[in-house]
Design a protein around this motif. Structure first.
Motif, PDB file in Angstrom:
ATOM      1  N   GLY A 107       6.063   6.658   3.600  1.00  0.00           N
ATOM      2  CA  GLY A 107       4.937   7.552   3.304  1.00  0.00           C
ATOM      3  C   GLY A 107       4.910   8.751   4.223  1.00  0.00           C
ATOM      4  N   GLY A 108       6.086   9.172   4.706  1.00  0.00           N
ATOM      5  CA  GLY A 108       6.165  10.318   5.605  1.00  0.00           C
ATOM      6  C   GLY A 108       5.752  10.026   7.037  1.00  0.00           C
ATOM      7  N   GLU A 109       5.463   8.773   7.354  1.00  0.00           N
ATOM      8  CA  GLU A 109       5.037   8.404   8.709  1.00  0.00           C
ATOM      9  C   GLU A 109       6.046   7.466   9.354  1.00  0.00           C
ATOM     10  OE1 GLU A 109       1.027   6.985   9.300  1.00  0.00           O
ATOM     11  OE2 GLU A 109       0.446   7.816   7.353  1.00  0.00           O
ATOM     12  N   GLU A 110       6.250   7.632  10.653  1.00  0.00           N
ATOM     13  CA  GLU A 110       7.043   6.663  11.408  1.00  0.00           C
ATOM     14  C   GLU A 110       6.186   5.433  11.665  1.00  0.00           C
ATOM     15  OE1 GLU A 110       8.928   7.827  15.012  1.00  0.00           O
ATOM     16  OE2 GLU A 110      10.414   9.043  13.958  1.00  0.00           O
ATOM     17  N   CYS A 111       6.723   4.280  11.332  1.00  0.00           N
ATOM     18  CA  CYS A 111       5.991   3.025  11.481  1.00  0.00           C
ATOM     19  C   CYS A 111       6.822   2.058  12.311  1.00  0.00           C
ATOM     20  CB  CYS A 111       5.731   2.408  10.108  1.00  0.00           C
ATOM     21  SG  CYS A 111       4.828   3.456   8.961  1.00  0.00           S
ATOM     22  N   ARG A 112       6.173   1.425  13.258  1.00  0.00           N
ATOM     23  CA  ARG A 112       6.851   0.429  14.077  1.00  0.00           C
ATOM     24  C   ARG A 112       7.073  -0.837  13.273  1.00  0.00           C
ATOM     25  NH1 ARG A 112       3.920  -0.983  19.246  1.00  0.00           N
ATOM     26  NH2 ARG A 112       5.951  -1.807  19.799  1.00  0.00           N
ATOM     27  N   VAL A 169       8.219  -8.010  11.005  1.00  0.00           N
ATOM     28  CA  VAL A 169       6.885  -7.982  11.598  1.00  0.00           C
ATOM     29  C   VAL A 169       6.384  -6.539  11.502  1.00  0.00           C
ATOM     30  CG1 VAL A 169       5.519  -8.369  13.684  1.00  0.00           C
ATOM     31  CG2 VAL A 169       7.455  -9.893  13.143  1.00  0.00           C
ATOM     32  N   ARG A 170       5.289  -6.352  10.758  1.00  0.00           N
ATOM     33  CA  ARG A 170       4.735  -5.014  10.536  1.00  0.00           C
ATOM     34  C   ARG A 170       3.232  -5.048  10.771  1.00  0.00           C
ATOM     35  NH1 ARG A 170       8.342  -5.078   5.507  1.00  0.00           N
ATOM     36  NH2 ARG A 170      10.103  -3.732   6.047  1.00  0.00           N
ATOM     37  N   GLU A 171       2.691  -3.878  11.079  1.00  0.00           N
ATOM     38  CA  GLU A 171       1.263  -3.782  11.369  1.00  0.00           C
ATOM     39  C   GLU A 171       0.446  -3.649  10.088  1.00  0.00           C
ATOM     40  OE1 GLU A 171       1.153  -0.512  14.148  1.00  0.00           O
ATOM     41  OE2 GLU A 171       1.643  -1.845  15.832  1.00  0.00           O
ATOM     42  N   GLU A 172      -0.626  -4.399  10.024  1.00  0.00           N
ATOM     43  CA  GLU A 172      -1.527  -4.365   8.878  1.00  0.00           C
ATOM     44  C   GLU A 172      -2.060  -2.950   8.657  1.00  0.00           C
ATOM     45  OE1 GLU A 172      -4.136  -5.409   5.756  1.00  0.00           O
ATOM     46  OE2 GLU A 172      -2.231  -6.159   6.481  1.00  0.00           O
ATOM     47  N   GLY A 173      -2.083  -2.539   7.393  1.00  0.00           N
ATOM     48  CA  GLY A 173      -2.643  -1.243   7.027  1.00  0.00           C
ATOM     49  C   GLY A 173      -1.695  -0.068   7.140  1.00  0.00           C
ATOM     50  N   ARG A 174      -0.483  -0.293   7.595  1.00  0.00           N
ATOM     51  CA  ARG A 174       0.474   0.802   7.765  1.00  0.00           C
ATOM     52  C   ARG A 174       1.263   1.031   6.463  1.00  0.00           C
ATOM     53  NH1 ARG A 174       0.052   4.438  10.597  1.00  0.00           N
ATOM     54  NH2 ARG A 174       2.189   4.579  11.321  1.00  0.00           N
ATOM     55  N   PRO A 175       1.800   2.244   6.262  1.00  0.00           N
ATOM     56  CA  PRO A 175       2.523   2.547   5.025  1.00  0.00           C
ATOM     57  C   PRO A 175       3.729   1.647   4.763  1.00  0.00           C
ATOM     58  CG  PRO A 175       1.987   4.591   6.172  1.00  0.00           C
ATOM     59  CD  PRO A 175       1.613   3.450   7.092  1.00  0.00           C
ATOM     60  N   ASN A 176       4.445   1.240   5.808  1.00  0.00           N
ATOM     61  CA  ASN A 176       5.616   0.390   5.575  1.00  0.00           C
ATOM     62  C   ASN A 176       5.220  -1.009   5.100  1.00  0.00           C
ATOM     63  OD1 ASN A 176       4.644  -0.159   8.223  1.00  0.00           O
ATOM     64  ND2 ASN A 176       6.667  -0.632   9.003  1.00  0.00           N
ATOM     65  N   THR A 177       4.070  -1.493   5.552  1.00  0.00           N
ATOM     66  CA  THR A 177       3.556  -2.781   5.094  1.00  0.00           C
ATOM     67  C   THR A 177       3.180  -2.688   3.623  1.00  0.00           C
ATOM     68  OG1 THR A 177       2.736  -3.212   7.319  1.00  0.00           O
ATOM     69  CG2 THR A 177       1.788  -4.534   5.542  1.00  0.00           C
ATOM     70  N   ARG A 178       2.513  -1.615   3.265  1.00  0.00           N
ATOM     71  CA  ARG A 178       2.134  -1.373   1.871  1.00  0.00           C
ATOM     72  C   ARG A 178       3.367  -1.256   0.985  1.00  0.00           C
ATOM     73  NH1 ARG A 178       1.919   2.916  -1.480  1.00  0.00           N
ATOM     74  NH2 ARG A 178       0.232   3.020  -3.019  1.00  0.00           N
ATOM     75  N   PHE A 179       4.394  -0.550   1.467  1.00  0.00           N
ATOM     76  CA  PHE A 179       5.631  -0.345   0.715  1.00  0.00           C
ATOM     77  C   PHE A 179       6.231  -1.678   0.277  1.00  0.00           C
ATOM     78  CE2 PHE A 179      10.202   0.017   0.347  1.00  0.00           C
ATOM     79  CZ  PHE A 179      10.450   1.271  -0.182  1.00  0.00           C
ATOM     80  N   ALA A 180       6.332  -2.624   1.207  1.00  0.00           N
ATOM     81  CA  ALA A 180       6.936  -3.929   0.889  1.00  0.00           C
ATOM     82  C   ALA A 180       6.137  -4.671  -0.175  1.00  0.00           C
ATOM     83  CB  ALA A 180       7.059  -4.778   2.154  1.00  0.00           C
TER      84      ALA A 180
END
Length: 196
Positions: free
Chosen positions: A95-100, A117-128
C-alpha cells in the motif's frame, strides 16, 4: 530464501485438504508458544484457499500489536523456529508503505511452513488477508492463478527466479482483489480469533 535443509525445486501441487489440518496443528503450537503476544493466527497464502494449487508450504500470519524482534524471535526459537535473515524478510512495502515483519522457518525436519509475524492494522497484514479472501470468493481468479503458478513452476523450478517472475503478476492479481474489496465492502476480520 530457504535454509539448506529446506531446499527443493519449486513444485506447485493441486490443492490438498490436509493443508488446513496442518495449519490448525501449527496454529496450536504457535499459539501455545506466543501466548498473549499473538492477537490472531491466520492461515494465509495459497494453501489457505480451497481448490487453489500451491507449493506444499503452509503460510501462517501471526498478528501482533507491535513487532518486538527480541521477544518474538526468542519465543519462536524456544520451539525450534528459525528467523529468516534476509532484508526482505524484515520489511516489505504494501500500500505504498514500508511495513515491518519477521518471517520464521520451521524447525529442521518439521512440516514446511513460513510464519509471518506482522503488526495488526498494517497494510501488509491486510494484503495477506485480502489475497486469501479474494481467491476464496472468485472461482475464475482462483482457477487462473493456480494454472499460472503450475505453468510457471514447470518452466522455472528455481525458487528465487520463480518469485521474481511471480511478483509482478501478483500485483495484477491484487489490483483485481482491491476492486473486488471495493465492490463488496470487504474488510479484514478483526484479530480476535485464532483460525482462518
Amino acid at each position: 530464501m530457504p535454509f539448506p535443509d529446506e531446499w527443493a525445486p519449486v513444485a506447485v501441487l493441486d490443492h490438498r485438504p490436509e493443508w488446513a489440518v496442518d495449519f490448525a496443528r501449527l496454529a496450536g503450537v504457535l499459539g501455545d508458544a506466543l501466548g498473549s503476544q499473538a492477537l490472531s493466527i491466520d492461515h494465509v497464502g495459497s494453501t489457505a484457499v480451497p481448490g487453489l494449487a500451491a507449493k506444499d508450504c503452509v503460510d501462517i500470519q501471526v498478528r501482533v500489536a507491535a513487532i518486538d524482534e527480541d521477544v518474538h524471535t526468542g519465543l519462536l526459537a524456544a520451539i525450534g523456529f528459525r528467523r529468516r535473515p534476509e532484508p526482505w524478510n524484515r520489511v516489505e512495502v504494501s500500500g505504498g508503505e514500508e511495513c515491518r515483519k519477521l518471517v520464521f522457518a520451521p524447525p529442521v525436519g518439521a512440516r514446511r511452513c513460513n510464519v509471518h509475524v506482522r503488526e495488526e492494522g498494517r497494510p501488509n497484514t491486510r494484503f495477506a488477508l485480502l489475497f486469501r479472501d479474494y481467491l476464496r470468493a472468485d472461482e475464475d481468479a482462483r482457477r487462473a492463478w493456480g494454472a499460472f503458478k503450475q505453468r510457471l513452476a514447470r518452466t522455472v523450478p528455481d525458487l528465487a527466479d520463480y518469485g521474481q517472475i511471480k511478483a509482478p503478476a501478483t500485483e495484477v492479481l491484487m489490483a483485481a482483489a482491491e476492486a473486488w474489496a471495493s465492490r463488496t465492502g470487504w474488510r479484514p476480520a478483526p484479530a480476535a480469533t485464532r483460525g482462518g
